[in-house]
Structure formats: C-alpha cells, structure tokens
Design a protein around this motif. Sequence first.
Motif, PDB file in Angstrom:
ATOM      1  N   VAL A  79       0.841  -1.204   0.000  1.00  0.00           N
ATOM      2  CA  VAL A  79       0.000   0.000   0.000  1.00  0.00           C
ATOM      3  C   VAL A  79       0.874   1.251   0.000  1.00  0.00           C
ATOM      4  O   VAL A  79       0.633   2.198  -0.779  1.00  0.00           O
ATOM      5  CB  VAL A  79      -0.942  -0.002   1.224  1.00  0.00           C
ATOM      6  N   GLU A  80       1.881   1.273   0.853  1.00  0.00           N
ATOM      7  CA  GLU A  80       2.776   2.431   0.907  1.00  0.00           C
ATOM      8  C   GLU A  80       3.480   2.625  -0.432  1.00  0.00           C
ATOM      9  O   GLU A  80       3.647   3.759  -0.901  1.00  0.00           O
ATOM     10  CB  GLU A  80       3.805   2.247   2.020  1.00  0.00           C
ATOM     11  N   SER A  81       3.906   1.536  -1.047  1.00  0.00           N
ATOM     12  CA  SER A  81       4.621   1.617  -2.323  1.00  0.00           C
ATOM     13  C   SER A  81       3.747   2.206  -3.415  1.00  0.00           C
ATOM     14  O   SER A  81       4.228   2.953  -4.277  1.00  0.00           O
ATOM     15  CB  SER A  81       5.110   0.224  -2.740  1.00  0.00           C
ATOM     16  N   PHE A  82       2.470   1.873  -3.384  1.00  0.00           N
ATOM     17  CA  PHE A  82       1.537   2.434  -4.367  1.00  0.00           C
ATOM     18  C   PHE A  82       1.502   3.955  -4.254  1.00  0.00           C
ATOM     19  O   PHE A  82       1.600   4.676  -5.267  1.00  0.00           O
ATOM     20  CB  PHE A  82       0.135   1.862  -4.157  1.00  0.00           C
ATOM     21  N   PHE A  83       1.368   4.459  -3.033  1.00  0.00           N
ATOM     22  CA  PHE A  83       1.304   5.905  -2.839  1.00  0.00           C
ATOM     23  C   PHE A  83       2.656   6.568  -3.112  1.00  0.00           C
ATOM     24  O   PHE A  83       2.707   7.713  -3.585  1.00  0.00           O
ATOM     25  CB  PHE A  83       0.802   6.235  -1.432  1.00  0.00           C
ATOM     26  N   MET A  84       3.752   5.865  -2.822  1.00  0.00           N
ATOM     27  CA  MET A  84       5.073   6.395  -3.141  1.00  0.00           C
ATOM     28  C   MET A  84       5.242   6.569  -4.643  1.00  0.00           C
ATOM     29  O   MET A  84       5.732   7.595  -5.122  1.00  0.00           O
ATOM     30  CB  MET A  84       6.154   5.464  -2.584  1.00  0.00           C
ATOM     31  N   ALA A  85       4.800   5.563  -5.396  1.00  0.00           N
ATOM     32  CA  ALA A  85       4.916   5.632  -6.856  1.00  0.00           C
ATOM     33  C   ALA A  85       4.017   6.725  -7.422  1.00  0.00           C
ATOM     34  O   ALA A  85       4.405   7.457  -8.342  1.00  0.00           O
ATOM     35  CB  ALA A  85       4.555   4.279  -7.463  1.00  0.00           C
TER      36      ALA A  85
END
Length: 249
Positions: free
Chosen positions: A86-92
Amino acid sequence: MNAYRLRLAAVSVLSLILLWFFLPVFSGILNIGNITGILLFGGLLLYVLNLHRIRLHMKKNQRTPLRFLLIVVKVFLLLAFITALVESFFMAKACISKPEPESTVVVLGCQNGSRMMLSRVNAATEYLSKHPDTICILSGGAGSDEAVPEAEYMYDWMIKKGANPASLLTETQSTSTRENLQYSLEIANEHGLNTDFAVVTNEFHEYRASLGAKKLGIRTGSVAADTPWWLFPTFYVRELYGILYEVFL
C-alpha cells in the motif's frame, strides 16, 4: 529434482537480495532500512536452507512450539507485505505527480556530499535549466557531523554546475523533512513567492514529503531524483518506517 531446483533458485535469489542490503554497509551506511533487510532476508535464507529439517521436526512433533511460531511469523510477514504494498503504491503515485506551473522549487536537505544529496542537486539544476525563471529554495541545516549547513553545501555545488545565483535562496535552520517544508514556506512568504512547491528529493521520499506539506497547507509536485541502485533497497525500506511515523505521529 524440481523441488531441488526450486530450493536452489530460492537460495540464490535470497542470497543476492541479502547482498544488496549489505552493500551500503561497506560504505559506512547502516540504518533501520538495511538492518531490516538483512534480518528479514537472512532469516528467510536460513529457513529455506533448513526447510527439510523443520518439516521433519514438525512431522514428529505435532504440538511443537515451532509450529505456532511459524504461524505467527507468517501472519506478521503477510501484514508487513500488505502494508509495504500500500505504501509503495502511494510512493509511486507521488513520484510521478507533476508540479504546477510557476511552483517554487524546494530542494530537501541530505547529508553533505552524499550520493543522495548529489542526486538531488543534479535534479534541481536540470529542472532550473528548463525553467530559468523559477526560484529555488535550498533547505537544510548543519548536522552534528557537518561543518556547514546542507543548504550552503548545495548552493555551492549548484553554482559550480552553472545554476544562476539570483535564482537560489537558502534555508539553513531545518533538521528534518517537516522543518525543511515549514521553514521554506516561511521564506517563500517573506519573498512573495508562489507557495505551491516543486519538491526535489529522491523518488522514494516524495510521498512522505507530500504528507508533511499537506499538513502545512502546501500543494506539491515532484521533481524526483534518481537513487543509486545499490542504495535503493536500504533507503526504500527505511522510508516505509518513515511514512508510518508521518501518518501516525
């Protein structure tokens, strides 16, 4: 034979990932990011290497505490994986967010002379060359092991790279991402600059910076700097912790 090859492939992949997290250590970089990676993938590697013994032990001892421990570890890893995903999605998503036209550029500070800092000032210099009328605030104070504030170090570096001194302002008091943005906002207001920010930082860091900016009422876009490949896993994992800190504290 297929099971053997699968196990050999798993051992090879885990060993390479483990080495990837070890690489920064040889340059004196040891933080929660590569410590987590070393413990996680080192543990997985040991598990795979001893998988046959573990299965034999659990087969002979149906009520062994090891069975319960493995269940707890698997549940924890699943939750950690979902959180990281989930965090990676928002980071991208934050990384590809374009800044509004005429946004003030803000370069977030980093250790003087580090590869991370140099990637940021290079990205900022390139952006300013394409937007010559843009004002840029270089943000960062002096750490306990730094002779000069990070903003001054970045200023000197960008001047050597051909940046226009008239387009650069420095903020030399901040010691964190939150303070980078807060004090840069104060400077922008003092100079009558646009308070929409084009934030220059490494790609993994853009999301956390945007969260801090939102709390200050700042709209941001990203000017993402590339992270050296051998540092990326370490700082990416550290950033996962940083995002949780930003969200919950």
